[in-house]
Design an enzyme around this catalytic site. Structure first.
Site, PDB file in Angstrom:
ATOM      1  NE  ARG A  89      -2.677   1.116   3.579  1.00  0.00           N
ATOM      2  CZ  ARG A  89      -3.582   1.239   4.562  1.00  0.00           C
ATOM      3  NH1 ARG A  89      -4.870   1.423   4.268  1.00  0.00           N
ATOM      4  NH2 ARG A  89      -3.213   1.161   5.825  1.00  0.00           N
ATOM      5  CG  ASP A  98      -4.565   2.725  11.133  1.00  0.00           C
ATOM      6  OD1 ASP A  98      -5.558   3.383  11.519  1.00  0.00           O
ATOM      7  OD2 ASP A  98      -4.602   1.948  10.161  1.00  0.00           O
TER       8      ASP A  98
END
Length: 547
Positions: free
Chosen positions: A175, A455
């Site tokens: 990613r 996160d």
């Protein structure tokens, strides 16, 4: 080779900051040939990237003025009506994706994740990785080494060794950072290079051919897109990249994260734009909640309660899931589930059992809805995820096409009948936001807080909710008080003092710095598009010129 005129690579690498040394050097990654390829991509596509980002701002401005409403695009009706087209067939190593683990490309985490009993590993340069120059460059070093079976290492306390050759281990999907991010350590023609193209370009240039030779391929997760033209941009990048190295078009596979509210209205268009490269869509649940609050933040009818009440059962979340699964399967691609953020709770069997039961329930819900697999944040959760999704008896359930009949109104139905905004909810959001931002400023992008792996997305939910509650002067359901800027500031100051006093770093902690950036946001005086761009300049280390 593309010209490297008007290109500067700036920054100072701190090799001591890495978890373990490698025989692969920074110079092996930042070669003139690799940089030339990345610069070619940037010069070809950056103007389009910046224009598309401008379109995002225009949508928000129109939303705030009341001149724009979310709905399905009339201009793409023919794409949705055409029943003939399909996405790509699964690439080698991607047919079965029952369990996907995620984490940043730190050397120890790469070994741990590749040894986990999962189908795939989403290696993350985005929300779980603070984009320090060290992390970005050494992340590429670590991936380069893992793919070539040279990542094993030993510390005084532990040996890190892959359980087998890379080709036999979970399939990696990378990613890159989103279109909104820049890599300020690389300057091209006077501008910072696109972080998306930097991350993608280095990984693809060094590893694409090797991955194909190993029976896998260059696979990616695409974050934070808000319009199908942003997916088209990625597709054009893929075509140019494959042409450049002489690789067949369609070798790349990419899964798009549907984690923004605008994207939920264009899911079919995303698959269409990427169709020869499309590996499916993923429900990025925490970012989706963040984006929904962000885009609707100035509309009082869309105020959400404490984050613990914003579950997958909320009407707008359930509609988003049902629409994604139906569209993915009708177009022949994977519909991936969201993150189980729980981590094992040591020394408390009862609490740990309750957390694992919650994970199982979540995965069973996803399987029943029609997902083909799901995400976990910790290897200990993988057996639960595997057991649930293995029970389908097939590599995937793309053949199962449910009827969703989701309307635009369903996607915007943020009414939650239970729960409210409480003083505990304010404290929780402030604590999570502060702790995450402080860790991010020290270079860590995934942080265990209250037995959950947080996160950037979960920190963003905290920030957006606080702004929304102050902006609309929400009445607390437990005390009856109004949420004011002074209230959130006073609690913030208390928590800075408390967390600073408890910090193992002593006066080297960064809670005061985090609070400086957090304060205008939670007072409702300012709203930044992303925390990561707000904080990014604090971790930029532009000191030396290499070219």
């Amino acid at each position: 080779m593309p010209m490297l005129d008007n290109v500067q690579v700036l920054g100072e690498i701190d090799s001591k900051a890495q978890f373990a040394p490698s025989s692969t050097t920074v110079e092996d990654i930042l070669t003139p040939e690799a940089l030339g390829f990345v610069v070619l991509l940037h010069r070809t596509f950056d103007e389009r990237r910046r224009k598309l980002l401008g379109n995002r701002a225009a949508v928000q401005d129109a939303l705030d003025k009341g001149t724009y409403e979310f709905g399905f695009l009339e201009s793409t009706q023919q794409i949705r009506d055409n029943v003939a087209w399909q996405g790509a067939v699964p690439g080698p190593g991607l047919a079965e994706r029952h369990s996907e683990i995620t984490g940043p490309p730190l050397r120890n985490m790469l070994v741990t994740a590749l040894n986990a009993p999962v189908s795939t590993y989403m290696t993350d340069f985005e929300d779980s990785a603070a984009p320090t120059w060290d992390n970005c460059v050494y992340g590429q070093v670590n991936l380069y080494d893992a793919i070539r079976d040279q990542i094993d290492f030993r510390t005084p306390r532990k040996e890190y060794k892959l359980n087998g050759p890379f080709a036999s281990l979970p399939t990696i999907l990378v990613r890159p950072r989103g279109w909104h991010m820049e890599e300020k350590h690389v300057i091209v023609d006077g501008r910072p290079i696109s972080a998306s193209l930097f991350d993608f370009g280095l990984y693809f240039f060094h590893n694409a051919r090797t991955l194909v030779e190993l029976g896998k391929g260059p696979y990616f997760y695409l974050p934070k897109m808000e319009h199908h033209l942003e997916a088209r941009l990625w597709n054009d990048v893929f075509n140019v990249a494959q042409d450049f190295i002489g690789m067949s078009r369609g070798t790349i596979r990419a899964t798009s994260l549907i984690e923004t509210l605008p994207a939920a209205f264009q899911m079919e268009e995303f698959i269409f734009e990427l169709r020869n490269h499309c590996a499916g869509l993923n429900c990025g649940r925490w970012d989706y909640i963040f984006s929904t609050i962000k885009r609707l933040r100035n509309k009082p009818e869309h105020v959400l309660p404490d984050r613990d009440h914003v579950t997958m059962a909320a009407p707008f979340m359930d509609a988003y899931v049902r629409r994604l699964i139906e569209i993915c399967h009708r177009r022949g691609v994977h519909a991936m589930g969201g993150m189980a953020a729980q981590i094992p709770i040591k020394n408390d069997v009862q609490a740990n059992n309750a957390a694992m039961a919650k994970v199982r329930s979540d995965k069973e819900r996803e399987l029943a809805k029609g997902h083909d697999g799901s995400w976990v944040a910790h290897p200990a959760l993988a057996p639960i995820c595997n057991e649930v999704f293995d029970s389908m008896g097939t590599a995937n359930q793309i053949h199962n096409i449910p009827e969703s009949n989701v309307t635009a109104q369903d996607l915007l139905n943020t009414r939650i009948s239970h729960g409210g905004v409480t003083i505990a909810g304010i404290r929780q959001n402030l604590s999570i936001g502060l702790q995450y931002m402080e860790a991010w400023l020290r270079g860590s992008g995934c942080v265990p807080i209250n037995n959950l792996m947080e996160d950037a997305a979960t920190a963003e939910v905290s920030r957006c909710q606080l702004y929304q509650w102050v902006r609309h002067r929400v009445k607390l359901s437990d005390t009856g008080d109004i949420v004011t800027p002074d209230l959130t500031q006073s609690i913030l100051e208390e928590q800075v003092a408390e967390l600073s006093a408890k910090s193992p770093l002593g006066d080297k902690n960064k809670f005061a710095l985090a609070a400086k950036y957090f304060l205008p946001e939670i007072r409702g005086e300012k709203f930044s598009e992303f925390l990561t761009t707000l904080l990014y300049d604090e971790i930029v280390t532009v000191k030396t010129s290499r070219l």
